[in-house]
Scaffold this motif. Structure first.
Motif, PDB file in Angstrom:
ATOM      1  N   GLU A  78       0.833  -1.210   0.000  1.00 28.57           N
ATOM      2  CA  GLU A  78       0.000   0.000   0.000  1.00 28.57           C
ATOM      3  C   GLU A  78       0.869   1.263   0.000  1.00 28.57           C
ATOM      4  OE1 GLU A  78      -4.313  -0.432   2.074  1.00 28.57           O
ATOM      5  OE2 GLU A  78      -2.699   0.284   3.352  1.00 28.57           O
ATOM      6  N   THR A  79       1.923   1.213   0.791  1.00 26.73           N
ATOM      7  CA  THR A  79       2.848   2.355   0.870  1.00 26.73           C
ATOM      8  C   THR A  79       3.555   2.574  -0.466  1.00 26.73           C
ATOM      9  OG1 THR A  79       3.204   1.965   3.228  1.00 26.73           O
ATOM     10  CG2 THR A  79       4.848   3.293   2.095  1.00 26.73           C
ATOM     11  N   LYS A  80       4.031   1.507  -1.092  1.00 28.37           N
ATOM     12  CA  LYS A  80       4.723   1.609  -2.389  1.00 28.37           C
ATOM     13  C   LYS A  80       3.795   2.224  -3.434  1.00 28.37           C
ATOM     14  CE  LYS A  80       8.522  -0.696  -1.175  1.00 28.37           C
ATOM     15  NZ  LYS A  80       9.785   0.028  -0.994  1.00 28.37           N
ATOM     16  N   VAL A  81       2.552   1.717  -3.493  1.00 30.79           N
ATOM     17  CA  VAL A  81       1.581   2.218  -4.476  1.00 30.79           C
ATOM     18  C   VAL A  81       1.337   3.712  -4.248  1.00 30.79           C
ATOM     19  CG1 VAL A  81      -0.838   2.111  -5.224  1.00 30.79           C
ATOM     20  CG2 VAL A  81       0.447   0.000  -4.871  1.00 30.79           C
ATOM     21  N   ALA A  82       1.139   4.083  -2.991  1.00 36.74           N
ATOM     22  CA  ALA A  82       0.880   5.495  -2.659  1.00 36.74           C
ATOM     23  C   ALA A  82       2.074   6.368  -3.036  1.00 36.74           C
ATOM     24  CB  ALA A  82       0.565   5.625  -1.173  1.00 36.74           C
ATOM     25  N   GLN A  83       3.290   5.892  -2.754  1.00 36.01           N
ATOM     26  CA  GLN A  83       4.502   6.658  -3.085  1.00 36.01           C
ATOM     27  C   GLN A  83       4.627   6.875  -4.591  1.00 36.01           C
ATOM     28  OE1 GLN A  83       7.407   4.096  -1.180  1.00 36.01           O
ATOM     29  NE2 GLN A  83       7.728   5.523   0.513  1.00 36.01           N
ATOM     30  N   VAL A  84       4.400   5.809  -5.358  1.00 31.15           N
ATOM     31  CA  VAL A  84       4.524   5.907  -6.819  1.00 31.15           C
ATOM     32  C   VAL A  84       3.449   6.830  -7.385  1.00 31.15           C
ATOM     33  CG1 VAL A  84       4.350   4.639  -8.998  1.00 31.15           C
ATOM     34  CG2 VAL A  84       5.599   3.637  -7.076  1.00 31.15           C
ATOM     35  N   MET A  85       2.198   6.627  -6.936  1.00 30.91           N
ATOM     36  CA  MET A  85       1.085   7.434  -7.450  1.00 30.91           C
ATOM     37  C   MET A  85       1.282   8.919  -7.122  1.00 30.91           C
ATOM     38  SD  MET A  85      -0.803   5.421  -9.133  1.00 30.91           S
ATOM     39  CE  MET A  85      -2.428   6.129  -9.309  1.00 30.91           C
ATOM     40  N   ASP A  86       1.773   9.199  -5.924  1.00 29.80           N
ATOM     41  CA  ASP A  86       2.004  10.583  -5.508  1.00 29.80           C
ATOM     42  C   ASP A  86       3.140  11.206  -6.311  1.00 29.80           C
ATOM     43  OD1 ASP A  86       1.509  12.793  -3.600  1.00 29.80           O
ATOM     44  OD2 ASP A  86       3.574  12.360  -2.981  1.00 29.80           O
ATOM     45  N   PHE A  87       4.220  10.451  -6.490  1.00 26.49           N
ATOM     46  CA  PHE A  87       5.389  10.937  -7.244  1.00 26.49           C
ATOM     47  C   PHE A  87       5.003  11.215  -8.703  1.00 26.49           C
ATOM     48  CE2 PHE A  87       9.689  10.169  -9.197  1.00 26.49           C
ATOM     49  CZ  PHE A  87      10.379  11.171  -8.530  1.00 26.49           C
ATOM     50  N   ALA A  88       4.217  10.304  -9.304  1.00 27.44           N
ATOM     51  CA  ALA A  88       3.776  10.473 -10.697  1.00 27.44           C
ATOM     52  C   ALA A  88       2.860  11.699 -10.822  1.00 27.44           C
ATOM     53  CB  ALA A  88       3.048   9.216 -11.166  1.00 27.44           C
ATOM     54  N   ARG A  89       1.929  11.841  -9.882  1.00 23.10           N
ATOM     55  CA  ARG A  89       0.993  12.972  -9.908  1.00 23.10           C
ATOM     56  C   ARG A  89       1.746  14.300  -9.785  1.00 23.10           C
ATOM     57  NH1 ARG A  89      -0.699  16.193  -6.510  1.00 23.10           N
ATOM     58  NH2 ARG A  89       0.316  15.081  -4.800  1.00 23.10           N
ATOM     59  N   ARG A  90       2.721  14.328  -8.862  1.00 24.97           N
ATOM     60  CA  ARG A  90       3.494  15.556  -8.670  1.00 24.97           C
ATOM     61  C   ARG A  90       4.280  15.942  -9.920  1.00 24.97           C
ATOM     62  NH1 ARG A  90       6.105  13.212  -3.784  1.00 24.97           N
ATOM     63  NH2 ARG A  90       7.948  14.299  -4.504  1.00 24.97           N
ATOM     64  N   HIS A  91       4.642  14.951 -10.732  1.00 21.76           N
ATOM     65  CA  HIS A  91       5.364  15.231 -11.981  1.00 21.76           C
ATOM     66  C   HIS A  91       4.416  15.265 -13.179  1.00 21.76           C
ATOM     67  CE1 HIS A  91       8.770  14.178  -9.360  1.00 21.76           C
ATOM     68  NE2 HIS A  91       9.484  14.907 -10.189  1.00 21.76           N
ATOM     69  N   GLN A  92       3.144  15.193 -12.905  1.00 20.27           N
ATOM     70  CA  GLN A  92       2.091  15.279 -13.929  1.00 20.27           C
ATOM     71  C   GLN A  92       2.216  14.215 -15.008  1.00 20.27           C
ATOM     72  OE1 GLN A  92       2.099  19.499 -15.095  1.00 20.27           O
ATOM     73  NE2 GLN A  92       0.739  19.888 -13.374  1.00 20.27           N
ATOM     74  N   HIS A  93       2.550  12.999 -14.551  1.00 22.35           N
ATOM     75  CA  HIS A  93       2.575  11.856 -15.470  1.00 22.35           C
ATOM     76  C   HIS A  93       1.420  10.930 -15.101  1.00 22.35           C
ATOM     77  CE1 HIS A  93       6.262  13.156 -17.206  1.00 22.35           C
ATOM     78  NE2 HIS A  93       6.996  12.939 -16.131  1.00 22.35           N
ATOM     79  N   PRO A  94       0.810  10.280 -16.102  1.00 22.67           N
ATOM     80  CA  PRO A  94      -0.367   9.421 -15.830  1.00 22.67           C
ATOM     81  C   PRO A  94      -0.022   8.006 -15.365  1.00 22.67           C
ATOM     82  CG  PRO A  94       0.030   9.516 -18.175  1.00 22.67           C
ATOM     83  CD  PRO A  94       1.077  10.404 -17.546  1.00 22.67           C
ATOM     84  N   LEU A  95       1.226   7.784 -15.009  1.00 24.66           N
ATOM     85  CA  LEU A  95       1.676   6.451 -14.578  1.00 24.66           C
ATOM     86  C   LEU A  95       0.749   5.854 -13.511  1.00 24.66           C
ATOM     87  CD1 LEU A  95       3.930   4.276 -14.700  1.00 24.66           C
ATOM     88  CD2 LEU A  95       5.088   5.544 -12.878  1.00 24.66           C
ATOM     89  N   GLN A  96       0.359   4.596 -13.711  1.00 24.97           N
ATOM     90  CA  GLN A  96      -0.522   3.906 -12.776  1.00 24.97           C
ATOM     91  C   GLN A  96       0.175   2.719 -12.137  1.00 24.97           C
ATOM     92  OE1 GLN A  96      -3.976   4.738 -12.032  1.00 24.97           O
ATOM     93  NE2 GLN A  96      -3.178   6.629 -12.961  1.00 24.97           N
ATOM     94  N   CYS A  97      -0.045   2.579 -10.844  1.00 26.07           N
ATOM     95  CA  CYS A  97       0.537   1.486 -10.062  1.00 26.07           C
ATOM     96  C   CYS A  97      -0.584   0.936  -9.185  1.00 26.07           C
ATOM     97  CB  CYS A  97       1.665   2.090  -9.217  1.00 26.07           C
ATOM     98  SG  CYS A  97       2.583   0.926  -8.228  1.00 26.07           S
ATOM     99  N   THR A  98      -0.729  -0.376  -9.157  1.00 28.03           N
ATOM    100  CA  THR A  98      -1.785  -0.988  -8.347  1.00 28.03           C
ATOM    101  C   THR A  98      -1.232  -2.202  -7.600  1.00 28.03           C
ATOM    102  OG1 THR A  98      -2.513  -2.427 -10.149  1.00 28.03           O
ATOM    103  CG2 THR A  98      -3.653  -0.319  -9.918  1.00 28.03           C
ATOM    104  N   MET A  99      -2.066  -2.772  -6.738  1.00 29.51           N
ATOM    105  CA  MET A  99      -1.662  -3.993  -6.032  1.00 29.51           C
ATOM    106  C   MET A  99      -2.773  -5.014  -6.090  1.00 29.51           C
ATOM    107  SD  MET A  99      -1.969  -2.454  -2.173  1.00 29.51           S
ATOM    108  CE  MET A  99      -2.124  -3.901  -1.143  1.00 29.51           C
ATOM    109  N   GLU A 100      -2.391  -6.289  -6.031  1.00 29.75           N
ATOM    110  CA  GLU A 100      -3.404  -7.347  -5.962  1.00 29.75           C
ATOM    111  C   GLU A 100      -2.874  -8.507  -5.128  1.00 29.75           C
ATOM    112  OE1 GLU A 100      -2.900 -10.114  -9.927  1.00 29.75           O
ATOM    113  OE2 GLU A 100      -4.130  -8.318 -10.118  1.00 29.75           O
ATOM    114  N   LYS A 101      -3.811  -9.175  -4.461  1.00 28.02           N
ATOM    115  CA  LYS A 101      -3.450 -10.304  -3.604  1.00 28.02           C
ATOM    116  C   LYS A 101      -2.822 -11.395  -4.456  1.00 28.02           C
ATOM    117  CE  LYS A 101      -5.352 -12.697   0.393  1.00 28.02           C
ATOM    118  NZ  LYS A 101      -6.565 -12.923   1.181  1.00 28.02           N
ATOM    119  N   GLU A 102      -1.741 -11.978  -3.946  1.00 30.01           N
ATOM    120  CA  GLU A 102      -1.005 -12.987  -4.706  1.00 30.01           C
ATOM    121  C   GLU A 102      -1.806 -14.286  -4.848  1.00 30.01           C
ATOM    122  OE1 GLU A 102       3.759 -13.618  -4.846  1.00 30.01           O
ATOM    123  OE2 GLU A 102       2.717 -14.442  -3.128  1.00 30.01           O
TER     124      GLU A 102
END
Ligand code: TYC
Length: 102
Positions: A78-102
């Motif tokens: 959850e932390t990794k996803v939030a970090q990536v999504m926040d970093f991408a948003r701050r740089h105005q890139h549409p990069l998407q990162c998600t998580m799913e149960k293994e």
């Protein structure tokens, strides 16, 4: 000896199971706009990959549409996803990162 026949000595056997916490895959999704170098930087910065490793995974996402970039506990994923999504948003890139149960 058991008087009225009621069983006062029931032993319930259970296997001694130690339950491991579920693991979650963190996935990176392709898009047409996020620069390749930005994705490589994200993989180095938040997933501890070498430049070569990061470049390879980035190309896999670019070609296949999605790739697993790590497997973690729920909280870490959850932390990794939030970090990536926040970093991408701050740089105005549409990069998407998600998580799913293994
Ligand atoms: N497809 C992007 C491009 O051509 C690069 C890219 C790779 C974007 C991986 C997102 O998760 C991604 N610029």
């Amino acid at each position: 000896p058991d008087g009225d026949g009621a069983d006062t000595n029931v032993v319930i056997e259970t296997k001694p199971r130690t339950k491991r916490p579920p693991l979650y895959k963190v996935l990176m999704l392709n898009d047409d706009y996020t620069p390749m170098e930005f994705v490589v930087h994200v993989l180095e910065r938040f997933f501890g990959m070498s430049h070569a490793q990061a470049f390879e995974i980035m190309l896999t996402v670019h070609k296949k549409g999605v790739a697993v970039v790590g497997v973690f506990s729920h909280e870490i994923a959850e932390t990794k996803v939030a970090q990536v999504m926040d970093f991408a948003r701050r740089h105005q890139h549409p990069l998407q990162c998600t998580m799913e149960k293994e």
